[in-house]
Enzyme design. Sequence first.
Site, PDB file in Angstrom:
ATOM      1  N   ASP A 102       0.810  -1.215   0.000  1.00 60.91           N
ATOM      2  CA  ASP A 102       0.000   0.000   0.000  1.00 60.91           C
ATOM      3  C   ASP A 102       0.848   1.272   0.000  1.00 60.91           C
ATOM      4  OD1 ASP A 102      -2.537   1.243   0.100  1.00 60.91           O
ATOM      5  OD2 ASP A 102      -2.371   1.531   2.260  1.00 60.91           O
ATOM      6  N   HIS A 103       0.357   2.287  -0.694  1.00 59.38           N
ATOM      7  CA  HIS A 103       0.972   3.624  -0.722  1.00 59.38           C
ATOM      8  C   HIS A 103       2.465   3.560  -1.035  1.00 59.38           C
ATOM      9  CE1 HIS A 103      -2.220   6.435   0.187  1.00 59.38           C
ATOM     10  NE2 HIS A 103      -2.708   5.571   1.065  1.00 59.38           N
ATOM     11  N   ARG A 162       2.530 -10.262  26.928  1.00 57.95           N
ATOM     12  CA  ARG A 162       1.498 -11.096  26.304  1.00 57.95           C
ATOM     13  C   ARG A 162       0.071 -10.741  26.729  1.00 57.95           C
ATOM     14  NH1 ARG A 162       4.522 -16.708  27.468  1.00 57.95           N
ATOM     15  NH2 ARG A 162       5.012 -15.444  29.318  1.00 57.95           N
ATOM     16  N   HIS A 179      -9.905   5.475   0.665  1.00 58.86           N
ATOM     17  CA  HIS A 179      -8.856   5.556   1.679  1.00 58.86           C
ATOM     18  C   HIS A 179      -9.374   6.412   2.838  1.00 58.86           C
ATOM     19  CE1 HIS A 179      -5.116   4.518  -0.954  1.00 58.86           C
ATOM     20  NE2 HIS A 179      -6.190   3.842  -1.336  1.00 58.86           N
ATOM     21  N   GLY A 180      -8.724   6.292   4.000  1.00 52.44           N
ATOM     22  CA  GLY A 180      -9.118   7.098   5.142  1.00 52.44           C
ATOM     23  C   GLY A 180     -10.474   6.715   5.692  1.00 52.44           C
ATOM     24  N   HIS A 218      -6.866  10.509   5.812  1.00 49.62           N
ATOM     25  CA  HIS A 218      -6.067   9.507   6.503  1.00 49.62           C
ATOM     26  C   HIS A 218      -5.887   9.877   7.988  1.00 49.62           C
ATOM     27  CE1 HIS A 218      -4.494   8.683   2.316  1.00 49.62           C
ATOM     28  NE2 HIS A 218      -4.752   7.468   2.745  1.00 49.62           N
TER      29      HIS A 218
END
Length: 289
Positions: free
Chosen positions: A84-85, A260, A211-212, A183
Amino acid sequence: MPLARTGELVTRAAEGRSAVAAFNIITLEHVEAVIAGAESAGAPVVLQVSENAVKFRQGRLLPLARAATAAAERASVPVALHLDHVQSDDLLRQAPDAGFSSVMYDAARLPYAENLAATRAAVAWTHARGLWIEAELGQIGGKDGKPPLDAHAPGARTDPDEARAFVTDTGVDALAVAVGSVHAMTTRTAALDQDLLKRLSATLSVPLVLHGSSGVPDDGLVEAVAGGIAKVNVGTALNKAMTGAVRDFLAAHPEAVDSRPYLRAGREAMVREVERLIGVVAGPGSDRR
């Protein structure tokens, strides 16, 4: 099962007037949570590794990609891997050998003619290697701490006629459009220009990507999918869920030192958010096979 192919998942979603959810992953907990949430929802999903995530992982793509592939191959639902991007050509060229079936090549920061030329070259390279490629036109904003453009600023919204020429001249397989999302939003207050989205969908022959999406309310996402969005990208919503759960755990257990238990809490919070968002964008009538 073997890795699914992003293009096939998005094409199927577009044909069904639905959307496939694509979640950005940073840690192994993200990987596990996205797959578990998709399995609970009974829906295919896309695991996305952004260039920023690669930078966080000390510039190494393979460790996270190999972990994602191993987890995806054990999943009971189709899982695809998407880079991505991507702005770095060096990173782009690592995609095929790392198991990615698709990339989002991001040259939207450039003037139109330079974006067109760079994207056309990326399309030629990726198509020659069997990869599906997404690009962006218009500026969604909000990445790397930069503010979004004003809604009336040139380039802040994707122009339908310009988008049609861009898709034709580059040969991209999908287009991320700027219709009001931003975003890295931590509030769900983005108001999408749904009328513009419908015009883009009517004008373009390729699937549209939002997106965003973390900043868009559920009803806005539902309307966007009905209006033509076939791939919904989510990142910040997962980070917000994880960070909130970890913060709450540590506040309740200040003596904790073992990572954990709090990572488990963070992972479980992301699972719930993944399952919920898939339910929003896939819809009750979609083909979830």
